[in-house]
Design a protein around this motif. Structure first.
Motif, mmCIF file in Angstrom:
data_model
loop_
_atom_site.group_PDB
_atom_site.id
_atom_site.type_symbol
_atom_site.label_atom_id
_atom_site.label_comp_id
_atom_site.label_asym_id
_atom_site.label_seq_id
_atom_site.Cartn_x
_atom_site.Cartn_y
_atom_site.Cartn_z
ATOM 1 N N ARG A 1 21.534 -13.701 -9.841
ATOM 2 C CA ARG A 1 22.769 -13.693 -10.853
ATOM 3 C C ARG A 1 22.598 -15.271 -11.289
ATOM 4 O O ARG A 1 23.337 -15.528 -12.052
ATOM 5 C CB ARG A 1 23.982 -13.704 -9.995
ATOM 6 C CG ARG A 1 24.421 -12.428 -9.753
ATOM 7 C CD ARG A 1 26.022 -12.265 -8.982
ATOM 8 N NE ARG A 1 26.522 -11.313 -8.378
ATOM 9 C CZ ARG A 1 26.528 -11.239 -7.187
ATOM 10 N NH1 ARG A 1 26.769 -12.135 -6.339
ATOM 11 N NH2 ARG A 1 27.059 -9.687 -6.490
ATOM 12 N N ARG B 1 28.938 -3.860 -14.235
ATOM 13 C CA ARG B 1 29.073 -4.678 -15.462
ATOM 14 C C ARG B 1 27.892 -5.058 -16.095
ATOM 15 O O ARG B 1 27.934 -5.254 -17.460
ATOM 16 C CB ARG B 1 29.933 -5.964 -14.824
ATOM 17 C CG ARG B 1 28.979 -6.887 -13.740
ATOM 18 C CD ARG B 1 30.002 -7.709 -13.274
ATOM 19 N NE ARG B 1 29.324 -8.588 -12.487
ATOM 20 C CZ ARG B 1 29.591 -9.945 -12.304
ATOM 21 N NH1 ARG B 1 30.369 -10.931 -12.916
ATOM 22 N NH2 ARG B 1 28.808 -10.654 -11.349
ATOM 23 N N LYS C 1 21.867 -6.116 -11.570
ATOM 24 C CA LYS C 1 21.619 -4.342 -11.203
ATOM 25 C C LYS C 1 21.706 -4.508 -9.694
ATOM 26 O O LYS C 1 21.142 -5.243 -9.095
ATOM 27 C CB LYS C 1 20.270 -3.828 -11.544
ATOM 28 C CG LYS C 1 20.138 -3.863 -13.051
ATOM 29 C CD LYS C 1 18.694 -3.294 -13.469
ATOM 30 C CE LYS C 1 17.756 -4.126 -12.761
ATOM 31 N NZ LYS C 1 16.363 -3.854 -13.268
ATOM 32 N N MET D 1 24.985 -11.616 -13.965
ATOM 33 C CA MET D 1 25.275 -10.351 -13.285
ATOM 34 C C MET D 1 23.892 -9.644 -12.994
ATOM 35 O O MET D 1 22.665 -10.033 -13.331
ATOM 36 C CB MET D 1 25.973 -9.545 -14.346
ATOM 37 C CG MET D 1 26.965 -9.809 -14.865
ATOM 38 S SD MET D 1 27.643 -8.787 -16.462
ATOM 39 C CE MET D 1 26.818 -9.822 -17.677
ATOM 40 N N SER E 1 18.963 -11.065 -15.698
ATOM 41 C CA SER E 1 20.233 -11.070 -14.544
ATOM 42 C C SER E 1 20.685 -12.490 -14.429
ATOM 43 O O SER E 1 21.899 -12.963 -14.684
ATOM 44 C CB SER E 1 20.005 -10.486 -13.233
ATOM 45 O OG SER E 1 18.919 -11.097 -12.650
ATOM 46 N N GLU F 1 25.156 -3.740 -10.278
ATOM 47 C CA GLU F 1 26.424 -3.972 -10.746
ATOM 48 C C GLU F 1 26.833 -3.179 -11.976
ATOM 49 O O GLU F 1 26.037 -3.325 -13.003
ATOM 50 C CB GLU F 1 26.792 -5.489 -10.731
ATOM 51 C CG GLU F 1 26.641 -6.227 -9.536
ATOM 52 C CD GLU F 1 26.656 -7.769 -9.853
ATOM 53 O OE1 GLU F 1 26.512 -8.615 -8.767
ATOM 54 O OE2 GLU F 1 26.776 -8.186 -10.973
ATOM 55 N N GLY G 1 26.063 -3.938 -3.692
ATOM 56 C CA GLY G 1 25.683 -4.583 -4.923
ATOM 57 C C GLY G 1 26.575 -5.723 -5.440
ATOM 58 O O GLY G 1 26.058 -6.699 -6.229
ATOM 59 N N ASP G 2 27.671 -5.853 -4.970
ATOM 60 C CA ASP G 2 28.515 -6.869 -5.323
ATOM 61 C C ASP G 2 28.692 -8.151 -4.282
ATOM 62 O O ASP G 2 29.765 -8.899 -4.054
ATOM 63 C CB ASP G 2 30.241 -6.552 -5.779
ATOM 64 C CG ASP G 2 30.024 -5.470 -6.872
ATOM 65 O OD1 ASP G 2 29.272 -5.797 -7.840
ATOM 66 O OD2 ASP G 2 30.672 -4.506 -6.910
ATOM 67 N N HIS H 1 21.479 -11.492 -3.953
ATOM 68 C CA HIS H 1 22.557 -11.563 -5.018
ATOM 69 C C HIS H 1 22.642 -12.777 -5.766
ATOM 70 O O HIS H 1 22.857 -12.867 -6.877
ATOM 71 C CB HIS H 1 23.932 -11.304 -4.309
ATOM 72 C CG HIS H 1 24.056 -10.056 -3.546
ATOM 73 N ND1 HIS H 1 23.528 -9.879 -2.212
ATOM 74 C CD2 HIS H 1 24.493 -8.976 -3.859
ATOM 75 C CE1 HIS H 1 23.650 -8.664 -1.688
ATOM 76 N NE2 HIS H 1 24.360 -8.079 -2.735
#
Length: 215
Positions: free
Chosen positions: A61, A155, A151, A149, A144, A153, A50-51, A57
């Motif tokens: 983001r 945060r 999902k 950010m 997002s 994640e 996820g990160d 990703h």
């Protein structure tokens, strides 16, 4: 006691992604088997890490724009004629088949009339959202690509909770992707894995102890 609802958009407040994709595959003459192979690898990477730093990703983001992702994805895909599809507008065509699910919108209006706070929590693919009437159903909107950010994640869940001023234990999260549900539950948020409107609304009724289904 649950007093907040976090909810996804695509595939939850709309008809399923698979239906929209099937229409696009037919219209653009996409090699469906090859598409599924490419996307399986990209999506598994996106939700296994996820990160991480993959193309999905970055798109979700807002680190790369839609046209950049479209060019990358088009280069990976092929039509039944063996050539890449047209990159420009690719994402818009992929999601053009989404249709609004009125029962889910009605449910959100109903829960707000009972004092339950609502927050849209959506991973965007540089897509445009139909925001007309959102003031009537959402106390907050977290997309997002607008907040940097995504999902699953943790945060972004914390950010959404902060927007409506509730703790994880006070909220339920509704999404059609299991990895996102598991991430929410790890933070103490109740999760409903959405498959269809009737089942989700029935589960929410039980959790909130409110009558939500309409005749």
């Amino acid at each position: 006691m649950v007093t907040g609802v976090l909810i996804d958009w695509g595939g939850v407040l709309t008809t399923g992604l698979s239906d929209s994709i099937a229409k696009w595959i037919a219209a653009d003459r996409i090699d469906g088997d090859h598409y599924r192979e490419v996307m399986r690898e990209m999506i598994e990477h996106a939700y296994r890490d996820g990160d991480g730093d993959g193309a999905v990703h970055a798109l979700e983001r807002g680190e790369i724009d839609g046209p950049s992702f479209e060019r990358d994805l088009a280069a990976r895909l092929r039509t039944v004629d063996g050539v890449p599809p047209v990159a420009e507008g690719l994402l818009e065509r992929m999601f053009a088949g989404f249709e609004r699910v009125d029962a889910m919108y009605d449910m959100l209006r109903d829960v707000r009339t009972h004092g339950v706070k609502t927050c849209l929590l959506s991973n965007s693919w540089s897509n445009r959202y139909p925001r007309d009437g959102w003031d009537e159903i959402f106390d907050a909107v977290v997309i997002s690509g607008e907040v940097g950010m995504r999902k699953p994640e943790p945060r972004i869940f914390h950010h959404a909770l902060g927007r409506i001023g509730l703790s994880g234990e006070e909220c339920v999260f509704i999404d059609d992707i299991e990895a996102n549900i598991l991430a929410a539950r790890a933070l103490g948020i109740a999760g409903i894995h959405h498959r269809d409107a009737d089942t989700t609304i029935a589960k929410l009724e039980s959790l909130l102890r409110l009558p939500l289904r309409r005749a």
